[in-house]
Scaffold this motif. Sequence first.
Motif, mmCIF file in Angstrom:
data_model
loop_
_atom_site.group_PDB
_atom_site.id
_atom_site.type_symbol
_atom_site.label_atom_id
_atom_site.label_comp_id
_atom_site.label_asym_id
_atom_site.label_seq_id
_atom_site.Cartn_x
_atom_site.Cartn_y
_atom_site.Cartn_z
ATOM 1 N N GLN A 44 -2.273 -0.493 -11.160
ATOM 2 C CA GLN A 44 -3.048 0.314 -11.777
ATOM 3 C C GLN A 44 -2.960 0.252 -13.165
ATOM 4 O O GLN A 44 -1.841 0.227 -13.694
ATOM 5 N N MET A 57 -10.882 3.657 -11.004
ATOM 6 C CA MET A 57 -9.576 2.827 -11.085
ATOM 7 C C MET A 57 -10.035 1.401 -11.791
ATOM 8 O O MET A 57 -10.715 0.653 -11.287
ATOM 9 N N GLU A 79 0.935 -1.099 -0.136
ATOM 10 C CA GLU A 79 0.054 -0.109 -0.256
ATOM 11 C C GLU A 79 0.930 1.422 0.131
ATOM 12 O O GLU A 79 1.719 1.414 0.654
ATOM 13 N N ASP A 83 -1.770 -3.064 -3.596
ATOM 14 C CA ASP A 83 -2.950 -3.161 -2.904
ATOM 15 C C ASP A 83 -3.666 -2.041 -2.805
ATOM 16 O O ASP A 83 -2.894 -0.996 -2.563
ATOM 17 N N PHE A 84 -5.051 -2.047 -2.905
ATOM 18 C CA PHE A 84 -5.735 -0.607 -3.313
ATOM 19 C C PHE A 84 -6.900 -0.658 -2.230
ATOM 20 O O PHE A 84 -7.996 -1.065 -2.956
ATOM 21 N N GLN A 88 -11.482 -1.854 -9.816
ATOM 22 C CA GLN A 88 -11.316 -1.815 -8.546
ATOM 23 C C GLN A 88 -12.216 -0.528 -7.796
ATOM 24 O O GLN A 88 -12.824 -1.051 -7.087
ATOM 25 N N ASN A 98 -3.119 7.067 -5.003
ATOM 26 C CA ASN A 98 -2.524 5.781 -4.805
ATOM 27 C C ASN A 98 -1.471 5.694 -5.727
ATOM 28 O O ASN A 98 -1.345 6.109 -6.964
ATOM 29 N N ILE A 147 -7.266 -2.245 -12.486
ATOM 30 C CA ILE A 147 -6.127 -2.991 -11.934
ATOM 31 C C ILE A 147 -6.146 -4.175 -12.734
ATOM 32 O O ILE A 147 -7.187 -4.884 -13.252
ATOM 33 N N PRO A 149 -9.772 4.397 -3.064
ATOM 34 C CA PRO A 149 -9.645 5.228 -4.288
ATOM 35 C C PRO A 149 -8.777 6.373 -4.110
ATOM 36 O O PRO A 149 -8.797 7.183 -3.057
ATOM 37 N N ILE A 200 0.022 5.377 -0.150
ATOM 38 C CA ILE A 200 -0.731 6.277 -0.455
ATOM 39 C C ILE A 200 -0.327 7.796 0.101
ATOM 40 O O ILE A 200 0.449 7.958 1.016
#
Length: 825
Positions: A517, A504, A421, A462-463, A528, A457, A506, A466, A423
């Motif tokens: 992405q 988004m 992750e 891993d998302f 996603q 992101n 993926i 958004p 962010i």
Amino acid sequence: MNRIYLLLIFFIVFKVSAQEVSLKGRITSDGAPVSYGTIILSGTTLGSTTNDKGFYEIKNAPAGNYQLIITCIGYQTQKAPVIIKKGVATVQNIELKADANKLNEVVVTGVSKATLIRENPLAMEAVSTKQIDQSAENNTIDAIAKSAPGLQTVKTGPNVSKPFINGLGYNRVLTLYDGLRVETQQWGDEHGVPMDDYIIERAEVIKGPASLMYGSDAIAGVLSLFPAIPKDTDRLIHGRYLSEYQTNNGLIGNSLSLFYGNPHWAWAIRGSERIARSYTDPIDGRVYNTGFKMYNGSAFLGYHNAQGYSHLNFTIYDNRQGIPDGSRDSLTRKFTYQIYESEGENTLLPQVDNLKDRPIVPQNVLNSYNLSPLSQQIQDYRLYTDNFYHLGLGDIKASLGFEQNVRREYDHPTDPDQAGEYIVLNTIDYGLRYNAPSFLNIEPSIGINGMYQTNTNKDATDFPIPAYHLFDAGGYAYLKWKQDRWTIAGGLRYDHRSEDGDEMYIASDPSTGFFRQVPNGTAGAVQQFPAFSLDFQGVSGSIGTTYQINDELSFKTNIARGYRSPNITEIASNGLDPGAHIVYRGNLGFKPEFSLQEDAGLSGTYPNFSFNVTAFNNYIQNFIYEDQEVDKNGNPVVIIPGNRTLQYQSTNAQLYGADATLNIHPEGWKAFHFDNAFSLVYGYNLNPKYKDAEVNGEYLPFIPPPRWLSSISYAVNTNGKTLPSITIKAENDLNLAQNRYLGLYQTETPTAAYDLVNLSVNGDIHYGKGHSIQCLLAVDNLLNTAYQNHLSRLQYFEYYTASPNGHLGIYNMGRNVVFKVIIPF
């Protein structure tokens, strides 16, 4: 951006010239100097702090008639009229009376001007420098919680403590740092408040909706943190050095602050570090991957004149900490570690992780300060300005700040440099308040505040949420009326928030097998997140009164309507948060939360004792909470092995409870103090289908058990010059069993009662001329009691339904000896 630059220039350079005068004097008690007392010139933001000899000085005080308010922990608050004349230095010496009551402290959170706690209708607690410095807790948030009944913390190991107030937390508790909103993805479980633990000078806690002044996210209350700023104006460099060591996890902490001030300008630079290895407890031994390394830096520049001030601040925070998951060998219960990717990752590797076949963590790794590659890094940067100036008989306060929070969580053992992750959250926070001239004993204020926020992101696999853009604005009107023994305060506010989420897609990267992405239309791409655009709005407000029955006894009551718009994870999440070990599922159809809380309190201050009792009732519409996602047969949904899947739900809810303090401090035995604090809260899901279901859905999650904290302290007078006194303190921390929990689908489990015994000894070592070293030696959990706090997330890090030693989950920290020294200079 040009407008922002113009605002900054206006806030910093705007000032009105006036005749410079000063107010100075000495604060004593029984002829002895009172150190670290706070002096405030009523109706202004001007103030000072006494030095170790009790002297204070307030520069650039405007001419006029004022009240001088002097507060210090351990002494009765004193008010003294003072007349300041143009061009004439005024001397005002004050004699304080000893008093263990802290209800007469001055607070600034949730009010338009500095106000005594006993005159503020809001239920509040103030935590002083002394209480923070003499604490042996793992971090400052825990230290504040120990001194403020009603404030609890949800913990993920010793370095992560998220504030909860009366059973509510996350985005329902607004955390302020020097008046600026702390925006750091508060919905996350596994990281705390980004701040330097060693420079927080004091804290204030509002227990109940504070949406009137702060808008959304203050529906449960406010935790306000105040870093130390320069107060001396003698043109000398002053400083403070702090060092501590904790034996349980080998925590080493060091901090250095340098301050300078003259009649107009002041600056400060500060830096600190804290490192620790994994902690130990009597059941699990050393708990793998609970160590951390934290570094902080900050700078301050301030300008003051007779009409006000402008402050410019910069902070930097860098924290790398382990991500424990609790995996173990089934027979020995020794911790294991992951070497292959999880089954839920679409990888090209020939092997995937099997919880039962992980290797055992070697002892040398458990004891090391080196962090596992599976860890998270949180970096936080703030640049902000705070400004206050008198305008005629009124005054204006303006603030503008930028915060960037960068969050990386590394959860790939086969590629440690690849963030699971990643962010980046950027926030511009603004506020403007005008306090109009008083009339008919009424102090009116109007204001606007809000924020603009973007979330992005970056290079991750891993998302959970958004990318989005958020704009938040709110305006309020506040009135305070005071006459004789009565104070009435309240107002109304309107808020509007717009939130736009980005679409988004993926797909699996052919070269690594990890998700990336990709543009829409890419072969194998799946959506996603859909694009969305939402608007939330709400009206909030409060009205309350305090009545001073007599000089010793006062009563307060308040009713407040709170407002909170849903946060991003509640409305739009759809993925794994690696550090939390949770797959979140949001709902775009959620409505804002609205609460209605009534509270009432009675406080008394007498020569031999003081007390405070506060009760509250809180009804919340559209309450949003986490619930275990299950299939049609009622079995928990597992998308990624080793990680729970939680679906956000909405309902109406009710919370009610009380907290109380009783402090005994005999006037004829000043060395003795017997302090007690009790807190209790119940939380209910009001969905009709859960009526009378009790643990099977009726009770809300994260509700702390009843807690009684009691301490006895005694100051031993040694009659020595080097060490004139030593204070010995014994503390008992009793947490009752929590049998009112959300047990549906095993979202929570019951927690047994436990009782902790703590001891501490502190004193000041005097040396040279007027210099001293503050020393603390403390033992937390003296009896090495094995326990699990109900608000500890680690108790749920378990992969088996049975254990050969009869214990499941991870236990809290065992015995911990703390050494701390503070050297002011």
